[in-house]
Structures are given as structure tokens and as C-alpha cells.
Design a protein around this motif. Structure first.
Motif, PDB file in Angstrom:
ATOM      1  N   GLY A  46      39.486 -15.399  44.864  1.00  0.00           N
ATOM      2  CA  GLY A  46      39.812 -13.995  45.091  1.00  0.00           C
ATOM      3  C   GLY A  46      39.850 -13.632  46.560  1.00  0.00           C
ATOM      4  N   PRO A  47      39.860 -12.343  46.850  1.00  0.00           N
ATOM      5  CA  PRO A  47      39.944 -11.903  48.259  1.00  0.00           C
ATOM      6  C   PRO A  47      38.647 -12.095  49.040  1.00  0.00           C
ATOM      7  CG  PRO A  47      39.837 -10.022  46.767  1.00  0.00           C
ATOM      8  CD  PRO A  47      39.992 -11.220  45.906  1.00  0.00           C
ATOM      9  N   GLN A  48      37.578 -12.525  48.360  1.00  0.00           N
ATOM     10  CA  GLN A  48      36.308 -12.752  49.067  1.00  0.00           C
ATOM     11  C   GLN A  48      36.217 -14.132  49.705  1.00  0.00           C
ATOM     12  OE1 GLN A  48      36.468 -11.868  45.843  1.00  0.00           O
ATOM     13  NE2 GLN A  48      35.518  -9.850  45.610  1.00  0.00           N
ATOM     14  N   LEU A  49      37.258 -14.955  49.597  1.00  0.00           N
ATOM     15  CA  LEU A  49      37.210 -16.306  50.171  1.00  0.00           C
ATOM     16  C   LEU A  49      36.793 -16.314  51.641  1.00  0.00           C
ATOM     17  CD1 LEU A  49      37.723 -19.364  50.090  1.00  0.00           C
ATOM     18  CD2 LEU A  49      40.155 -18.889  50.495  1.00  0.00           C
ATOM     19  N   PRO A  50      37.318 -15.439  52.512  1.00  0.00           N
ATOM     20  CA  PRO A  50      36.874 -15.469  53.916  1.00  0.00           C
ATOM     21  C   PRO A  50      35.376 -15.213  54.065  1.00  0.00           C
ATOM     22  CG  PRO A  50      38.911 -14.222  53.699  1.00  0.00           C
ATOM     23  CD  PRO A  50      38.430 -14.480  52.317  1.00  0.00           C
ATOM     24  N   TYR A  51      34.803 -14.339  53.214  1.00  0.00           N
ATOM     25  CA  TYR A  51      33.358 -14.076  53.281  1.00  0.00           C
ATOM     26  C   TYR A  51      32.578 -15.315  52.846  1.00  0.00           C
ATOM     27  CZ  TYR A  51      34.696  -9.185  53.799  1.00  0.00           C
ATOM     28  OH  TYR A  51      35.252  -8.010  54.241  1.00  0.00           O
ATOM     29  N   LEU A  52      33.067 -15.998  51.816  1.00  0.00           N
ATOM     30  CA  LEU A  52      32.402 -17.226  51.375  1.00  0.00           C
ATOM     31  C   LEU A  52      32.397 -18.263  52.499  1.00  0.00           C
ATOM     32  CD1 LEU A  52      31.225 -19.136  49.225  1.00  0.00           C
ATOM     33  CD2 LEU A  52      33.583 -19.654  48.525  1.00  0.00           C
ATOM     34  N   ARG A  77      39.028 -25.507  47.144  1.00  0.00           N
ATOM     35  CA  ARG A  77      39.924 -25.085  46.066  1.00  0.00           C
ATOM     36  C   ARG A  77      40.558 -23.734  46.381  1.00  0.00           C
ATOM     37  NH1 ARG A  77      35.814 -27.608  42.975  1.00  0.00           N
ATOM     38  NH2 ARG A  77      34.697 -25.640  42.672  1.00  0.00           N
ATOM     39  N   GLY A  78      39.779 -22.863  47.017  1.00  0.00           N
ATOM     40  CA  GLY A  78      40.319 -21.560  47.404  1.00  0.00           C
ATOM     41  C   GLY A  78      41.424 -21.681  48.442  1.00  0.00           C
ATOM     42  N   VAL A  87      44.830 -13.311  52.568  1.00  0.00           N
ATOM     43  CA  VAL A  87      43.538 -13.962  52.350  1.00  0.00           C
ATOM     44  C   VAL A  87      43.533 -15.336  53.010  1.00  0.00           C
ATOM     45  CG1 VAL A  87      42.030 -14.979  50.595  1.00  0.00           C
ATOM     46  CG2 VAL A  87      42.982 -12.696  50.244  1.00  0.00           C
ATOM     47  N   LEU A  88      44.635 -16.077  52.859  1.00  0.00           N
ATOM     48  CA  LEU A  88      44.722 -17.387  53.504  1.00  0.00           C
ATOM     49  C   LEU A  88      44.650 -17.253  55.019  1.00  0.00           C
ATOM     50  CD1 LEU A  88      45.169 -20.434  53.255  1.00  0.00           C
ATOM     51  CD2 LEU A  88      47.634 -20.007  53.296  1.00  0.00           C
ATOM     52  N   THR A  89      45.308 -16.247  55.574  1.00  0.00           N
ATOM     53  CA  THR A  89      45.260 -16.027  57.023  1.00  0.00           C
ATOM     54  C   THR A  89      43.836 -15.794  57.494  1.00  0.00           C
ATOM     55  OG1 THR A  89      47.498 -15.100  57.063  1.00  0.00           O
ATOM     56  CG2 THR A  89      46.059 -14.546  58.906  1.00  0.00           C
ATOM     57  N   ASP A  90      43.112 -14.890  56.816  1.00  0.00           N
ATOM     58  CA  ASP A  90      41.728 -14.595  57.211  1.00  0.00           C
ATOM     59  C   ASP A  90      40.817 -15.801  56.993  1.00  0.00           C
ATOM     60  OD1 ASP A  90      42.562 -12.087  57.881  1.00  0.00           O
ATOM     61  OD2 ASP A  90      41.654 -11.064  56.166  1.00  0.00           O
ATOM     62  N   LEU A  92      41.634 -18.999  57.080  1.00  0.00           N
ATOM     63  CA  LEU A  92      41.897 -20.019  58.093  1.00  0.00           C
ATOM     64  C   LEU A  92      41.392 -19.601  59.464  1.00  0.00           C
ATOM     65  CD1 LEU A  92      45.417 -21.269  56.970  1.00  0.00           C
ATOM     66  CD2 LEU A  92      43.261 -22.520  56.888  1.00  0.00           C
ATOM     67  N   ASP A  93      41.323 -18.294  59.723  1.00  0.00           N
ATOM     68  CA  ASP A  93      40.690 -17.839  60.968  1.00  0.00           C
ATOM     69  C   ASP A  93      39.247 -18.321  61.033  1.00  0.00           C
ATOM     70  OD1 ASP A  93      42.693 -16.595  62.363  1.00  0.00           O
ATOM     71  OD2 ASP A  93      42.340 -14.618  61.500  1.00  0.00           O
ATOM     72  N   VAL A  94      38.565 -18.282  59.890  1.00  0.00           N
ATOM     73  CA  VAL A  94      37.179 -18.755  59.852  1.00  0.00           C
ATOM     74  C   VAL A  94      37.144 -20.269  60.058  1.00  0.00           C
ATOM     75  CG1 VAL A  94      35.074 -18.911  58.481  1.00  0.00           C
ATOM     76  CG2 VAL A  94      36.528 -16.874  58.300  1.00  0.00           C
ATOM     77  N   VAL A  95      37.944 -20.998  59.310  1.00  0.00           N
ATOM     78  CA  VAL A  95      37.934 -22.466  59.394  1.00  0.00           C
ATOM     79  C   VAL A  95      38.283 -22.937  60.801  1.00  0.00           C
ATOM     80  CG1 VAL A  95      39.024 -24.577  58.554  1.00  0.00           C
ATOM     81  CG2 VAL A  95      38.479 -22.743  56.950  1.00  0.00           C
ATOM     82  N   CYS A  96      39.289 -22.319  61.398  1.00  0.00           N
ATOM     83  CA  CYS A  96      39.788 -22.800  62.692  1.00  0.00           C
ATOM     84  C   CYS A  96      38.925 -22.364  63.869  1.00  0.00           C
ATOM     85  CB  CYS A  96      41.234 -22.328  62.895  1.00  0.00           C
ATOM     86  SG  CYS A  96      42.403 -23.075  61.746  1.00  0.00           S
ATOM     87  N   THR A  97      38.001 -21.442  63.654  1.00  0.00           N
ATOM     88  CA  THR A  97      37.085 -21.047  64.734  1.00  0.00           C
ATOM     89  C   THR A  97      35.671 -21.568  64.508  1.00  0.00           C
ATOM     90  OG1 THR A  97      36.688 -18.913  63.626  1.00  0.00           O
ATOM     91  CG2 THR A  97      38.374 -18.970  65.339  1.00  0.00           C
ATOM     92  N   GLN A  98      35.475 -22.318  63.432  1.00  0.00           N
ATOM     93  CA  GLN A  98      34.168 -22.902  63.131  1.00  0.00           C
ATOM     94  C   GLN A  98      34.335 -24.414  62.990  1.00  0.00           C
ATOM     95  OE1 GLN A  98      31.482 -21.060  63.184  1.00  0.00           O
ATOM     96  NE2 GLN A  98      32.514 -19.082  63.279  1.00  0.00           N
ATOM     97  N   PRO A  99      34.276 -25.158  64.092  1.00  0.00           N
ATOM     98  CA  PRO A  99      34.553 -26.605  64.046  1.00  0.00           C
ATOM     99  C   PRO A  99      33.686 -27.371  63.060  1.00  0.00           C
ATOM    100  CG  PRO A  99      34.491 -25.827  66.312  1.00  0.00           C
ATOM    101  CD  PRO A  99      34.017 -24.688  65.466  1.00  0.00           C
ATOM    102  N   GLU A 100      32.407 -26.992  62.921  1.00  0.00           N
ATOM    103  CA  GLU A 100      31.543 -27.726  61.994  1.00  0.00           C
ATOM    104  C   GLU A 100      32.007 -27.539  60.554  1.00  0.00           C
ATOM    105  OE1 GLU A 100      26.817 -28.266  60.773  1.00  0.00           O
ATOM    106  OE2 GLU A 100      27.410 -26.822  62.324  1.00  0.00           O
ATOM    107  N   LEU A 101      32.411 -26.328  60.212  1.00  0.00           N
ATOM    108  CA  LEU A 101      32.928 -26.076  58.867  1.00  0.00           C
ATOM    109  C   LEU A 101      34.206 -26.874  58.637  1.00  0.00           C
ATOM    110  CD1 LEU A 101      32.961 -24.525  56.184  1.00  0.00           C
ATOM    111  CD2 LEU A 101      34.153 -22.654  57.375  1.00  0.00           C
ATOM    112  N   ALA A 102      35.093 -26.897  59.612  1.00  0.00           N
ATOM    113  CA  ALA A 102      36.326 -27.679  59.484  1.00  0.00           C
ATOM    114  C   ALA A 102      36.009 -29.160  59.293  1.00  0.00           C
ATOM    115  CB  ALA A 102      37.210 -27.468  60.706  1.00  0.00           C
TER     116      ALA A 102
END
Length: 429
Positions: A46-52, A77-78, A87-90, A92-102
Motif C-alpha cells: 500500500g501507500p505506507q511502503l515508504p514509511y516501512l 515485494r513492495g 509510492v515507488l518514487t517516495d 526509492l528516495d528512501v532506498v537511494c539515500t540509505q546505503p545500508e538499506l540498499a
């Protein structure tokens, strides 16, 4: 009964400080790792993926691996089947600014984004997903990942794809060409987009602008005056035509005025005692650039821009510097050592570099980002670093000092060593 994650998120948002809101929630703010894991699939779909993703990125150092694994799997999966393009844009902003998560998400992120982009370009899913998916691939590649899937995907674009899937894509193609080596074939893709009559006029204009910038870059890389002059005139022709057909493209008008000023200086240097046509061209170009730079600042100052592209706001200060210098130079043309074609081309070089900068995460920092040159991941404002970089995250590599000589140095016949738009070339030299 324990509140749901969504209820916990709303409660946290109502009491969080501004700094906490900017940083995003942690797992404990959402009810704890166990509560989030129980609803992870629903949140990721859902739209909460960036928060997760945000909560997970802030807790990777503290939660056990067996708790992190299902959360990472749900997040993956999200990203593979996102709720929507925004939602994908937001996310990926998290993934691409958090190297450890990536890093923890692994190579599956690149594979899934490439598949998603291919499906969107083929019309097999929402076409609007193409742009954020390709932007995510580009950002991960700039941060040290492999660009092969990205470049293969971009090379196969023909212009016959759904129009919504190609929106803003020429900008991403231009960034990819600036950053990665052996990508001249992407110019063919831009030409195909420029000449595709069924596309949105804005997309075709973006392709035309990127082709003009490619000519400008070739001029900046030229090793001799004739090549530089020829490529500058090609770029001028493209920028002028784009300005004529799209009056809202103030960026094209500004580049045209700047190039005209450089060419006028070059003509003055070759024939300083000739007629006043070159002086008049310089005056007209300076006035045009002054007006256009002011309009450009007013027009774009409050417009929304994707965070990772916002480093391009550095361009405004580069334009302002050139405007100020040209206005001063007009009153000192009888003092040839004060300003030269080499200096004018140097200022154009700085505009090019600033306009091609993006944000990428800094080394050893999971959050803050720095402005970097898209071709060599260099920061415009830091001292030059070693030539090594982490494979997992983007290095902050500063631009080298201007390759052109300062005004106090005796000027060359033509700025032959002004041909490096970034430090990649100087490292090879």
C-alpha cells in the motif's frame, strides 16, 4: 487490543517534532518490530511502503537478523509490485539515500526495477512506473552499482513506447550519458525521441535540450579551437531553435546567450580592430543572458523539483556569476588581459557542471547527501579526494579546480586545456 501499525503511525505523526517528522518513524514508533512484521505485507503493498522502508532503515543496526529478514523481504515485494508511481518514487528516495538499506536489500532491487521498467515501457503495467523505476536504477548505479541493466534498457528505447512511460526520460538519459563511459549510443535514443511526432511536445523538447547539451559538452572537451568553435555553433543552433519553438524553455535561451557571448569573445580576440559587430553581439548576448537568468530564477525558484535533482539549483549562482562578469567585461574590452575566451569558456564549463549535478548519499553517512557531478560523482564545493570509491555507496568527489587559467595568467590563443567538463578526463590524462 493493540493498535494497528496505521493507527500507531497516525499517533506518532501527531506528537512528533519537526526533526522527527523529517527523519521519519522508527519501528518502535509503529508498534515494534513484531507488530510491523505481522502487517508487513499489507504495508508494503500500500501507500505506507515508504514509511516501512524508513522505519526499517533506522533499525537495521538494532534488530536481530531473523527479525529484519521478513521485513526486508516484504519491502522487496513492495518495490517489485508498488501501489502506484508516486509510492515507488517516495520509496526509492528512501532506498537511494540509505546505503545500508540498499545493501541489505541486495541486487534483487536492481533486477526488480529493471523488470518493472521493461514492463511499463512495453505497456504491460502502469506506464507511469517507468520513470521512477529507471530513476531508481540510475541513482543506484551512480551510487556505485552496476549500470549494465540500466544502459541496456535505455539503449532499447525506440520512441514507440507509451507516451506516459517516456515522460522526463530524456533527462535521465542525459544524466546517464554524463556519468557513464561509452554511452554515445544514447544520443541515437535521444534523436529517436526528438523525432517521434506522437510523443508529448515536452518530452521531445527535453530530448532536443539534451542533444544540445551533448554538443556543448563536446565543445568543452575539444582539444583545438576549430572543433570547439564548430560544436559551440551546433549547440547554439539547437538551443536557438528550441527557444523559438518552446518559449517556456528559458534554460535553452540562457545557454544560447552564453554560447553567443563566448563566440563573440573569440571573434574579438581574433580580430580586435575589426568592425563593431562582435562587440554588439557581446552586448546583446550579455543583455539577453541578464534578462533570461532573472526570468529563469523567478520561474523555477518555487517550482517543485525531485529532491535528487535539486542540486541543479546550483546552476543559478553559476549563471549569476557569468552575467556579472560579462556586464563588467563590456566596459573593459580594451584591456585584453582582464577577460578572455578561455575565461568565458571556463564560466560556461561551471554552468554545465552545475546544471548536471545531482544529490547522492555521502560516504559513511546513511542520511545526508551531497551535490555530485553526474559523470564522476564529484562535489562542486569540496577539495579533490583520492580516486577510489566504495562499491556500495556514492563517494562525494569534488570537482577539480577550473582547468582554465585565471585572468592574471597570460591567456592562450584558445583554451586548449579547457576541454574537461569533469575530473574523469583529467584523471585519465
Amino acid at each position: 487490543m493493540a493498535p494497528s501499525v496505521d493507527q500507531a503511525l497516525q499517533a506518532w505523526a501527531s506528537r512528533a517534532s519537526d526533526d522527527e517528522l523529517n527523519a521519519g518513524p522508527r519501528l518502535e514508533d509503529l508498534g515494534g518490530a513484531d507488530a510491523v512484521a505481522a502487517e508487513a505485507d499489507t504495508l508494503a503493498a500500500g501507500p505506507q511502503l515508504p514509511y516501512l522502508l524508513t522505519a526499517l532503515s533506522q533499525s537495521l543496526d538494532t534488530i536481530p537478523a531473523d527479525q529484519a529478514a521478513p521485513l526486508l523481504a516484504a519491502a522487496a515485494r513492495g518495490l517489485r509490485r508498488p501501489h502506484s508511481a508516486w509510492v515507488l518514487t517516495d520509496a526509492l528516495d528512501v532506498v537511494c539515500t540509505q546505503p545500508e538499506l540498499a545493501d541489505r536489500l541486495g541486487n534483487r532491487t536492481v533486477r526488480d526495477l529493471a523488470t518493472l521498467a521493461e514492463d511499463a515501457l512495453a505497456g504491460d503495467c502502469d506506464a507511469a512506473l517507468a520513470q521512477p523505476a529507471i530513476a531508481g536504477l540510475l541513482r543506484l548505479a551512480v551510487a556505485g552499482g552496476s549500470p549494465h541493466r540500466l544502459l541496456a534498457l535505455l539503449t532499447e528505447i525506440t520512441g514507440s513506447e507509451p507516451a506516459d512511460a517516456l515522460e522526463r526520460l530524456p533527462i535521465l538519459i542525459g544524466i546517464a550519458r554524463d556519468h557513464f563511459a561509452d554511452t554515445d549510443h544514447l544520443l541515437d535514443v535521444l534523436s529517436a525521441l526528438e523525432n517521434q511526432p506522437d510523443l508529448n511536445p515536452a518530452t521531445r523538447a527535453d530530448a532536443s535540450f539534451e542533444l544540445a547539451l551533448a554538443d556543448e559538452r563536446t565543445a568543452l572537451e575539444a582539444a583545438d579551437r576549430n572543433t570547439a568553435d564548430e560544436q559551440l555553433r551546433r549547440a547554439l543552433m539547437r538551443f536557438t531553435e528550441l527557444d523559438r519553438t518552446h518559449e517556456a524553455r528559458l534554460d535553452a535561451r540562457a545557454h544560447a546567450a552564453a554560447i553567443e557571448a563566448v563566440l563573440a569573445f573569440a571573434d574579438l580576440e581574433q580580430n580586435p580592430t575589426g568592425d563593431n559587430s562582435a562587440r554588439q553581439r557581446l552586448t546583446d548576448a550579455a543583455d539577453q543572458l541578464d534578462t533570461t537568468a532573472a526570468h529563469l530564477a523567478a520561474w523555477t525558484g518555487r517550482m517543485h523539483q525531485l529532491d535528487w535533482l535539486s542540486a541543479r539549483s546550483l546552476t543559478q549562482s553559476a549563471w549569476s556569476k557569468l552575467v556579472t562578469t560579462l556586464n563588467a567585461a563590456q566596459t573593459h574590452l580594451d584591456q585584453p588581459s582582464w577577460y578572455s575566451p578561455a575565461d568565458a569558456l571556463s564560466d560556461l564549463l561551471q554552468i554545465y557542471l552545475a546544471s548536471r549535478s545531482i544529490h547522492a548519499p555521502a560516504d559513511d553517512s546513511p542520511g545526508p547527501s551531497s551535490a555530485v557531478c553526474t559523470r564522476c560523482s564529484t562535489s562542486p564545493s569540496s577539495p579533490r579526494p583520492p580516486a577510489t570509491r566504495s562499491a556500495a555507496r556514492a563517494s562525494v568527489r569534488p570537482l577539480p579546480p577550473s582547468p582554465l587559467p585565471p585572468a592574471a595568467v597570460p591567456r592562450p590563443a584558445w583554451p586548449q586545456h579547457a576541454a574537461r567538463p569533469c575530473c574523469c578526463t583529467s584523471r585519465r590524462a
